[in-house]
Design a protein around this motif. Structure first.
Motif, short mmCIF file in Angstrom:
data_model
loop_
_atom_site.label_atom_id
_atom_site.label_comp_id
_atom_site.label_asym_id
_atom_site.label_seq_id
_atom_site.Cartn_x
_atom_site.Cartn_y
_atom_site.Cartn_z
N THR A 45 0.80 -1.22 0.00
CA THR A 45 0.00 0.00 0.00
C THR A 45 0.84 1.27 0.00
OG1 THR A 45 -1.85 -1.16 1.02
CG2 THR A 45 -1.88 1.25 1.12
N VAL A 70 2.22 1.82 -3.66
CA VAL A 70 1.26 2.23 -4.68
C VAL A 70 0.67 3.60 -4.37
CG1 VAL A 70 0.74 -0.11 -5.46
CG2 VAL A 70 -0.68 0.91 -3.70
N LEU A 71 0.54 3.93 -3.10
CA LEU A 71 0.07 5.26 -2.71
C LEU A 71 1.07 6.32 -3.17
CD1 LEU A 71 -1.88 7.17 -1.28
CD2 LEU A 71 -0.70 6.63 0.86
N ALA A 131 0.81 6.69 -6.99
CA ALA A 131 -0.42 7.40 -7.37
C ALA A 131 -0.30 8.89 -7.01
CB ALA A 131 -1.63 6.78 -6.69
N ALA A 135 -5.02 10.14 -4.67
CA ALA A 135 -4.09 9.02 -4.64
C ALA A 135 -4.52 7.97 -3.62
CB ALA A 135 -2.68 9.52 -4.32
N VAL A 153 -7.27 6.00 -5.18
CA VAL A 153 -6.73 5.08 -6.20
C VAL A 153 -6.06 3.89 -5.53
CG1 VAL A 153 -4.89 4.85 -7.93
CG2 VAL A 153 -6.50 6.75 -8.07
N ALA A 154 -5.24 4.14 -4.51
CA ALA A 154 -4.55 3.04 -3.82
C ALA A 154 -5.56 2.08 -3.20
CB ALA A 154 -3.60 3.59 -2.76
N ALA A 184 -7.22 0.05 -5.97
CA ALA A 184 -6.28 -0.93 -6.52
C ALA A 184 -6.12 -2.12 -5.58
CB ALA A 184 -4.93 -0.28 -6.80
N TYR A 233 0.68 -2.29 -10.12
CA TYR A 233 1.07 -0.98 -10.65
C TYR A 233 0.34 -0.68 -11.95
CZ TYR A 233 4.63 0.46 -7.32
OH TYR A 233 5.28 0.90 -6.19
N VAL A 267 -3.02 0.56 -10.85
CA VAL A 267 -2.88 1.93 -10.34
C VAL A 267 -2.67 2.90 -11.49
CG1 VAL A 267 -1.44 3.48 -8.93
CG2 VAL A 267 -2.03 1.21 -8.07
N SER A 268 -1.82 2.52 -12.42
CA SER A 268 -1.55 3.36 -13.59
C SER A 268 -2.83 3.64 -14.37
CB SER A 268 -0.52 2.65 -14.48
OG SER A 268 -0.28 3.39 -15.63
N CYS A 324 -5.10 5.98 -12.38
CA CYS A 324 -4.58 7.36 -12.43
C CYS A 324 -4.87 7.98 -13.78
CB CYS A 324 -3.08 7.38 -12.15
SG CYS A 324 -2.63 7.05 -10.43
#
Length: 194
Positions: free
Chosen positions: A36, A39-40, A43, A53, A56-57, A60, A83, A86-87, A90
């Motif tokens: 976490t 990825v946070l 983001a 962000a 999003v995290a 995800a 990722y 997440v990508s 975003c």
């Protein structure tokens, strides 16, 4: 319970996800604590908005947990898959907010100490964040994944669904653009010419 989490620190992400898929809650907790924050951070750098962000995290990670029961080890790395999610999240959020002017996006708050070194580091971080935001989205994504998140070019290629040569091109152009953008501020940011 900490002993169990400590014991899981050497277990691969993939093995933890499979264990969670089989009902092991401690494996889920260990994987959450491990992934976490990463990825946070990714983001937050992509979106330049901490609240977005965090959303999003969270989304995800929820998708990862839903994927756990069907996860097949050896097909993909958990981090690469995560990722990429997440990508994509975003990218979706950036597309929705395209009409927003760059100047209207608030700067992220930094909670570093007020010492001179802390101020200089803060100025450098803000300058980098601003310069990153001026890059085209795909270049920004490649540069963040390579130079901030530490992914290899083949891993970035998987995350971005492009070839390795395209990754190399995006990161090279992104680095050149960042250098050109930051060059006039070298003295201000405390970098000596040399």
């Amino acid at each position: 319970m900490n002993m169990a989490l400590d014991a899981l620190s050497d277990v691969s992400d993939e093995a933890l996800l499979v264990a969670f898929g089989n009902g092991d809650r401690e494996a889920a907790q260990a994987l959450t604590l491990r992934l976490t924050p990463r990825v946070l951070g990714f983001a937050a750098r992509m979106l330049n908005d901490r609240a977005e962000a965090e959303d999003v995290a969270q989304e995800a990670m929820l998708r990862l947990w839903r994927q756990a029961p069907e996860w097949r080890q050896g097909e993909a790395k958990v981090t690469t898959w995560l990722y990429r999610v997440v990508s994509n999240l975003c990218t979706d959020r950036l597309r929705k907010s395209r009409g927003q002017a760059l100047d209207s996006v608030p700067e992220p708050e930094d909670e570093s100490p007020g010492a001179e070194a802390g101020l200089q580091q803060e100025a450098r971080a803000k300058a980098l964040e601003q310069a990153l935001q001026e890059l085209p989205e795909r270049q920004r994504q490649a540069v963040i994944l390579r130079h901030i998140e530490g992914f290899s070019n083949p891993e970035i290629a998987q995350v971005m669904d492009i070839g390795v040569e395209a990754v190399e091109s995006l990161t090279a152009r992104g680095k050149r653009a960042l250098a050109a953008n930051l060059a006039p501020r070298r003295a201000e940011l405390g970098y000596e010419d040399g």
